[in-house]
Write a protein that holds these residues in place. Sequence first.
Motif, PDB file in Angstrom:
ATOM      1  N   GLY A 175       0.805  -1.206   0.000  1.00  0.00           N
ATOM      2  CA  GLY A 175       0.000   0.000   0.000  1.00  0.00           C
ATOM      3  C   GLY A 175       0.844   1.265   0.000  1.00  0.00           C
ATOM      4  N   ILE A 176       0.381   2.281  -0.732  1.00  0.00           N
ATOM      5  CA  ILE A 176       1.108   3.540  -0.857  1.00  0.00           C
ATOM      6  C   ILE A 176       0.714   4.480   0.276  1.00  0.00           C
ATOM      7  N   THR A 177       1.721   5.150   0.844  1.00  0.00           N
ATOM      8  CA  THR A 177       1.499   6.029   1.994  1.00  0.00           C
ATOM      9  C   THR A 177       1.584   7.507   1.641  1.00  0.00           C
ATOM     10  N   SER A 178       2.316   7.860   0.586  1.00  0.00           N
ATOM     11  CA  SER A 178       2.420   9.271   0.208  1.00  0.00           C
ATOM     12  C   SER A 178       2.848   9.411  -1.243  1.00  0.00           C
ATOM     13  N   VAL A 179       2.544  10.572  -1.815  1.00  0.00           N
ATOM     14  CA  VAL A 179       2.987  10.921  -3.167  1.00  0.00           C
ATOM     15  C   VAL A 179       3.462  12.370  -3.129  1.00  0.00           C
ATOM     16  N   ALA A 180       4.490  12.690  -3.931  1.00  0.00           N
ATOM     17  CA  ALA A 180       5.033  14.049  -3.947  1.00  0.00           C
ATOM     18  C   ALA A 180       5.640  14.357  -5.305  1.00  0.00           C
ATOM     19  N   TRP A 181       5.359  15.564  -5.826  1.00  0.00           N
ATOM     20  CA  TRP A 181       5.896  16.015  -7.109  1.00  0.00           C
ATOM     21  C   TRP A 181       7.196  16.767  -6.905  1.00  0.00           C
ATOM     22  N   ASN A 182       8.120  16.638  -7.870  1.00  0.00           N
ATOM     23  CA  ASN A 182       9.304  17.481  -7.828  1.00  0.00           C
ATOM     24  C   ASN A 182       8.937  18.878  -8.305  1.00  0.00           C
ATOM     25  N   GLY A 183       9.919  19.796  -8.329  1.00  0.00           N
ATOM     26  CA  GLY A 183       9.631  21.200  -8.586  1.00  0.00           C
ATOM     27  C   GLY A 183       9.010  21.518  -9.927  1.00  0.00           C
ATOM     28  N   ASN A 184       9.345  20.764 -10.965  1.00  0.00           N
ATOM     29  CA  ASN A 184       8.782  21.054 -12.290  1.00  0.00           C
ATOM     30  C   ASN A 184       7.769  20.010 -12.758  1.00  0.00           C
ATOM     31  N   ASP A 185       7.273  19.222 -11.826  1.00  0.00           N
ATOM     32  CA  ASP A 185       6.181  18.271 -12.097  1.00  0.00           C
ATOM     33  C   ASP A 185       6.537  17.187 -13.115  1.00  0.00           C
ATOM     34  N   THR A 186       7.809  16.855 -13.220  1.00  0.00           N
ATOM     35  CA  THR A 186       8.210  15.819 -14.170  1.00  0.00           C
ATOM     36  C   THR A 186       8.476  14.473 -13.505  1.00  0.00           C
TER      37      THR A 186
ATOM     38  N   THR B   7      12.621  22.155  -1.183  1.00  0.00           N
ATOM     39  CA  THR B   7      12.013  23.209  -1.990  1.00  0.00           C
ATOM     40  C   THR B   7      12.988  23.849  -2.965  1.00  0.00           C
ATOM     41  N   GLN B   8      14.277  23.901  -2.616  1.00  0.00           N
ATOM     42  CA  GLN B   8      15.260  24.566  -3.462  1.00  0.00           C
ATOM     43  C   GLN B   8      16.347  23.612  -3.976  1.00  0.00           C
ATOM     44  N   ARG B   9      16.726  22.655  -3.182  1.00  0.00           N
ATOM     45  CA  ARG B   9      17.730  21.683  -3.613  1.00  0.00           C
ATOM     46  C   ARG B   9      17.021  20.578  -4.403  1.00  0.00           C
ATOM     47  N   LYS B  10      17.053  20.684  -5.700  1.00  0.00           N
ATOM     48  CA  LYS B  10      16.235  19.842  -6.557  1.00  0.00           C
ATOM     49  C   LYS B  10      16.595  18.354  -6.494  1.00  0.00           C
ATOM     50  N   ASN B  11      17.795  18.054  -6.022  1.00  0.00           N
ATOM     51  CA  ASN B  11      18.223  16.656  -6.004  1.00  0.00           C
ATOM     52  C   ASN B  11      17.993  15.983  -4.654  1.00  0.00           C
ATOM     53  N   VAL B  12      17.369  16.687  -3.705  1.00  0.00           N
ATOM     54  CA  VAL B  12      17.217  16.155  -2.346  1.00  0.00           C
ATOM     55  C   VAL B  12      15.774  15.731  -2.076  1.00  0.00           C
ATOM     56  N   LEU B  13      15.638  14.519  -1.585  1.00  0.00           N
ATOM     57  CA  LEU B  13      14.340  13.967  -1.191  1.00  0.00           C
ATOM     58  C   LEU B  13      14.461  13.459   0.245  1.00  0.00           C
ATOM     59  N   ALA B  14      13.480  13.777   1.073  1.00  0.00           N
ATOM     60  CA  ALA B  14      13.473  13.313   2.464  1.00  0.00           C
ATOM     61  C   ALA B  14      12.401  12.251   2.646  1.00  0.00           C
ATOM     62  N   SER B  15      12.652  11.313   3.566  1.00  0.00           N
ATOM     63  CA  SER B  15      11.662  10.282   3.861  1.00  0.00           C
ATOM     64  C   SER B  15      11.500  10.114   5.359  1.00  0.00           C
ATOM     65  N   ALA B  16      10.293   9.716   5.756  1.00  0.00           N
ATOM     66  CA  ALA B  16       9.950   9.488   7.158  1.00  0.00           C
ATOM     67  C   ALA B  16       9.615   8.022   7.344  1.00  0.00           C
ATOM     68  N   GLY B  17      10.316   7.355   8.261  1.00  0.00           N
ATOM     69  CA  GLY B  17      10.137   5.928   8.436  1.00  0.00           C
ATOM     70  C   GLY B  17       9.272   5.556   9.624  1.00  0.00           C
ATOM     71  N   ASN B  18       8.576   4.445   9.497  1.00  0.00           N
ATOM     72  CA  ASN B  18       7.785   3.927  10.614  1.00  0.00           C
ATOM     73  C   ASN B  18       8.665   3.439  11.763  1.00  0.00           C
ATOM     74  N   ASP B  19       9.961   3.255  11.494  1.00  0.00           N
ATOM     75  CA  ASP B  19      10.889   2.814  12.540  1.00  0.00           C
ATOM     76  C   ASP B  19      11.529   3.980  13.281  1.00  0.00           C
TER      77      ASP B  19
END
Length: 319
Positions: A120-131, A171-183
């Motif tokens: 099951g999917i828990t979240s979805v997120a677009w990058n800055g230019n929606d690609t 928001t500004q560093r286009k190559n950075v993605l953060a994640s939140a874990g259940n652990d």
Amino acid sequence: MMTACLASCGKVVLTHGLEDPMPVMTLSPHKGAINGVTWNHNNQVIASAGADGRIVLSHAGKGNQLLLLEDELNRTIPTNAVAFTSNSQFLASGGNDGIVKLWDLKRRALSNSFKSHLAGITSVAWNGNDTILASSSLSGDIILHNVSSGIPIANFTQKNSQGVRMVRYATQRKNVLASAGNDGTVQLWDITARSTIVSFTGAHSSRVSAIAFSPFKDVLLSSASLDQKVHFFDISERKVVKTLSTESPLTSLAFHADGHTIAVGTLYGQILVYDLRASHNVKNTLKGHDNNCLLYTSDAADDLLCVDLGGRRIIKKKK
């Protein structure tokens, strides 16, 4: 009427101001629990995802239903997350069927489906230019899809993961993605190098419910957890720089565009508002949902311009 700048959900959708404890408006777009809400680009529409499998777009000011989106083949499978593109032409969603769905709002129809997840999917997120569309799942994998081709271009997995609760782009560093874990782990990924930047293993003693980047300081990442704490990380220094301790398990958080106001939702339905320039004390407590009703999200917006903070809406002042 007071301007709404937060939206929350439980069994209903509520909109709130930051000062008056009482909600501005109550919406009942679903039968049963509501798993997520988000604002569109001009704050005129609120999209909600329900355990009834429906996605409902409602007028943010009047409260009337504007559009109902349903997958004809999977009508009863709960939908857990929704996210608009920056111009609100498309809406991404994810649910318990493990399928990321792309909805064309102009055509009012399902445009594409990505079936790369095994849980099951828990979240979805677009990058800055929606690609590029990022999605996380209960199995602990994070998949990035090229929206034009529909091809998954990256797959990240947290080691010994108990599932990923949320992903958000910087928001500004286009190559950075953060994640939140259940652990209890908060992790940063370099999506260009396809590698881990830093892992704050055990940052929380319980599930990380939500993460958000500051709208002004892109090096500042915040996380809220069921352990009743909000941590603030300096991602350049790779350390915790501030912690707020509350008396309730936390289920959501959102930054105001001023950069120093933050709202967090609790498991008991309240919304706590903090001024980060002041003490660690709560500035205001907003009336939220019924006791024992999970407050899934608190997204900031108003009738001015706004930008999307990794799927969270924040107020942006007029120029």
